[in-house]
Design an enzyme around this catalytic site. Structure first.
Site, PDB file in Angstrom:
ATOM      1  CB  SER A 107      33.656  12.944  10.613  1.00  0.00           C
ATOM      2  OG  SER A 107      34.539  12.692   9.543  1.00  0.00           O
ATOM      3  N   GLY A 108      36.806  13.800  11.541  1.00  0.00           N
ATOM      4  CA  GLY A 108      37.983  14.521  11.057  1.00  0.00           C
ATOM      5  C   GLY A 108      37.964  14.647   9.544  1.00  0.00           C
ATOM      6  CG  LEU A 109      36.760  12.113   5.410  1.00  0.00           C
ATOM      7  CD1 LEU A 109      38.015  12.384   4.596  1.00  0.00           C
ATOM      8  CD2 LEU A 109      36.180  10.744   5.036  1.00  0.00           C
ATOM      9  CG  ASP A 121      41.072  12.922   7.596  1.00  0.00           C
ATOM     10  OD1 ASP A 121      41.335  13.586   8.612  1.00  0.00           O
ATOM     11  OD2 ASP A 121      40.539  11.792   7.628  1.00  0.00           O
ATOM     12  CG  ASP A 130      38.124  11.482  13.816  1.00  0.00           C
ATOM     13  OD1 ASP A 130      39.131  11.082  14.418  1.00  0.00           O
ATOM     14  OD2 ASP A 130      37.991  11.445  12.571  1.00  0.00           O
ATOM     15  CG  ASP A 156      42.668  13.439  13.251  1.00  0.00           C
ATOM     16  OD1 ASP A 156      41.719  12.712  12.924  1.00  0.00           O
ATOM     17  OD2 ASP A 156      42.919  14.511  12.692  1.00  0.00           O
ATOM     18  CD  GLU A 202      43.280   8.255  13.555  1.00  0.00           C
ATOM     19  OE1 GLU A 202      42.045   8.422  13.567  1.00  0.00           O
ATOM     20  OE2 GLU A 202      43.976   8.366  12.527  1.00  0.00           O
ATOM     21  CE  LYS A 224      44.035  11.142   9.856  1.00  0.00           C
ATOM     22  NZ  LYS A 224      42.753  10.891  10.523  1.00  0.00           N
ATOM     23  CG  ASN A 279      40.562   8.838   5.656  1.00  0.00           C
ATOM     24  OD1 ASN A 279      40.322   7.752   5.135  1.00  0.00           O
ATOM     25  ND2 ASN A 279      39.701   9.465   6.425  1.00  0.00           N
ATOM     26  CB  SER A 280      41.705   4.648   8.144  1.00  0.00           C
ATOM     27  OG  SER A 280      41.850   5.270   9.392  1.00  0.00           O
ATOM     28  NE  ARG A 283      40.320   5.381  13.673  1.00  0.00           N
ATOM     29  CZ  ARG A 283      39.798   6.240  12.782  1.00  0.00           C
ATOM     30  NH1 ARG A 283      38.870   7.114  13.163  1.00  0.00           N
ATOM     31  NH2 ARG A 283      40.202   6.221  11.544  1.00  0.00           N
ATOM     32  CG  HIS A 314      38.551   2.196  11.075  1.00  0.00           C
ATOM     33  ND1 HIS A 314      37.349   1.862  10.537  1.00  0.00           N
ATOM     34  CD2 HIS A 314      38.944   3.334  10.433  1.00  0.00           C
ATOM     35  CE1 HIS A 314      37.003   2.732   9.610  1.00  0.00           C
ATOM     36  NE2 HIS A 314      37.957   3.645   9.534  1.00  0.00           N
TER      37      HIS A 314
END
Ligand code: SPV
Ligand code: MG
Length: 537
Positions: A42-44, A54, A81, A83, A110, A116, A118-119, A155, A186
């Site tokens: 996970s990038g986060l 992130d 992940d 990104d 993504e 980026k 975080n979403s 993604r 997502h």
């Protein structure tokens, strides 16, 4: 099976599969041990574990380094992940090459713009990548992979950015045509409606991956029914870790004690296990030279000392100070430097005067009525394995101890072949050694054996002076202890014996006592003049 192939099969399998987030070697191992067939890099979580945002604040090579540890510690595939792929098509190509070198099974990219965010942070404000540009990146990634099973998961952030269903569908179809192995759709809603709507229309064109962080309450069964391929638990190892760390820090801050909680914590042995210590030990057995246990030393320091006037009113001679430390400390330091770190000192007179903390103590309460063997008996526990017996008031150079530890014989004594002339000593432990030493002959070429140690030997008859050291092999230590026990059991007053008496008895009973010759390099503290000699030693 290769990790890439295993991941590809997970995507293809008709079962609903699960992978779980990890963010370093340790958490990756824990996730695998829990039974997960794959890991989400996970990038986060990886950035959070580094303490940064992130937002691509950690460079992609820093992320690679973390992945290297994660992949090394685990055998299940890792989906990174990645990104946005950290740049354009060219960054993507290079990323895939580097991931393959590190045994990472797959990358998820993504459709946002580098750098980026975080979403779940202002998702609607986040621009989406141009579809064609993103498709180029997918193709570049696929073409760069040497292994055709290396998967790229495309993604879409269409729902996150508020573009809606049609856009999500259009993008996923374009990504499928560009060669993606799966799509990740997502959503930041608290319910899975967007996902289920997509699934209906998508009709299984490619495996679908989801991240139910926000719609966590949706029953897993519904994902299965919808035909989802893979669920990612994206940040839950990190979040539970944060909770545990916070609780622990607060508890320690408040209670200033471990007593009530230590038992609830994983042990340090569990840490060692997770670090793979068993594997290390297996190789250690194979490759590390077998050193025998370093051995133990027993130093006799029970007597008061007779030639020191009122200096010994408060302390035994071994505790008289030279150069700011007691004689005993000088003696001990040579033993430790010489290789024996387990030192037991036998006290008798004024035991409270012994202040050295780096040694163990045994106490001969009967020191006034007994002799050296009586003292030795109080330290019997320490006479096992390889060991050396010496005196707290005899200081030797460390090499003498080192050589004694290398002795091949079961029992070995050190003899100085000089004839001491410096003064009239009340008693000298003269040694007779066989064969007689020929001065021109190198010492190492002859096996010398002790015949007797006795202060009544005439100096001109003696081969030299016993230095006050006895080295014992494991067998020698057993022999010595057994001999003392047998003598005691037979009623002999062995407790009152001196060490030379015991050695002579051993020789008379047929034991071979070997001799190592030295010349100088030791000092026996017998009187005040010796103290000043120690100062110069
Ligand atoms: C991650 O785990 O870093 C993800 C999932 O990308 S999310 O945080 O939901 O964007
Ligand atoms: Mg991410």
């Amino acid at each position: 099976m290769k990790k890439t192939t295993r991941f590809k099969q997970m995507l293809a399998s008709p079962e609903l599969e699960f992978i779980c987030e990890a963010h370093n070697g340790l958490s990756a191992k824990i996730v695998e041990e829990a039974g997960f067939k794959g890991i989400w890099g996970s990038g986060l979580s990886i950035s959070a574990a580094m303490g940064v945002r992130d937002n691509n604040e950690a460079s992609w090579t820093q992320v690679l380094e973390v992945l290297e540890f994660m992949a090394e510690q685990t055998s299940v595939p890792i989906l990174l992940d990645a990104d946005t792929g950290y740049g354009n098509f060219n960054n993507m190509r290079r990323l895939v090459q580097k991931l393959e070198q590190r045994d990472i099974a797959a990358a998820c990219i993504e459709d946002k713009i580098f750098p980026k965010t975080n979403s779940f942070i202002k998702g609607e404000a986040q621009p989406l990548a141009d579809i064609d540009e993103f498709c180029g990146k997918i193709k570049a990634g696929k073409d760069a992979a040497k292994d055709s099973d290396f998967c790229i998961v495309a993604r879409t952030e269409a729902f996150i950015a508020g573009w809606g269903f049609d856009e999500a569908l259009k993008r996923c179809e374009a990504y499928r045509l560009a060669g993606a192995d799966a799509v990740l759709v997502h959503s930041k809603l608290g319910v899975a409606d967007e996902i289920f709507a997509f699934m209906k229309e998508w009709d299984n064109r490619l495996p679908v991956v989801i991240v139910p962080t926000k719609y966590y309450a949706t029953p897993t069964e519904k994902f299965r029914e919808a035909g989802i391929s893979l669920v990612i638990w994206a940040n839950h190892i990190l979040r539970s870790g944060i909770r545990a760390m916070k609780d622990m820090a607060a508890y320690l801050m408040q209670h200033q004690s471990l007593a009530a909680i230590e038992k609830e914590l994983p042990t340090v042995e569990e840490i060692f296990r997770l670090q793979g210590m068993q594997e290390y030990e297996r190789w250690e057995k194979l490759y590390l030279p077998k050193t025998s246990a370093p051995g133990k030393a027993v130093l006799l320091a029970a007597s008061k000392g007779t030639n020191f006037g009122n200096l010994t009113d408060e302390r035994p001679k071994a505790m008289l100070e030279v150069e700011g430390k007691p004689v005993l400390a000088h003696a001990v330091s040579a033993f430790k430097t010489g290789g024996l770190r387990d030192v037991t000192v036998v006290t008798g007179y004024k035991p409270e005067a012994f202040s050295l903390t780096s040694v163990k103590y045994a106490h001969n309460a009967e020191w006034e009525a007994t002799g050296e063997v009586g003292s030795l008996m109080t330290a019997k526990k320490a006479i096992e394995g390889k060991c050396v017996i010496g005196y707290g008031d005899v200081v030797v150079r460390p090499f003498i101890v080192e050589n004694l530890l290398r002795a091949k014989g079961e029992i070995t004594v050190v003899v100085d072949y000089k004839q001491p002339s410096k003064k009239n000593r009340s008693s000298v432990d003269w040694a007779r050694v066989s064969p007689a030493r020929v001065e021109s002959q190198p010492l190492k070429d002859v096996d010398y054996s002790l015949v007797r140690i006795d202060d009544r030997i005439a100096p001109e008859e003696a081969s030299g002076e016993w230095v006050g050291l006895v080295g014992l092999s494991e067998a020698g230590a057993k022999t010595l202890v057994q001999t003392i026990d047998q003598l005691a059991a037979s009623g002999a007053e062995v407790k009152k014996w001196t060490l030379p008496q015991l050695l002579n008895h051993l020789i008379e009973s047929g034991a071979k006592v070997e001799v190592q010759y030295v010349h100088d390099n030791w000092i026996d503290i017998d009187d005040i003049a010796d103290l000043s000699d120690l100062y110069k030693f």
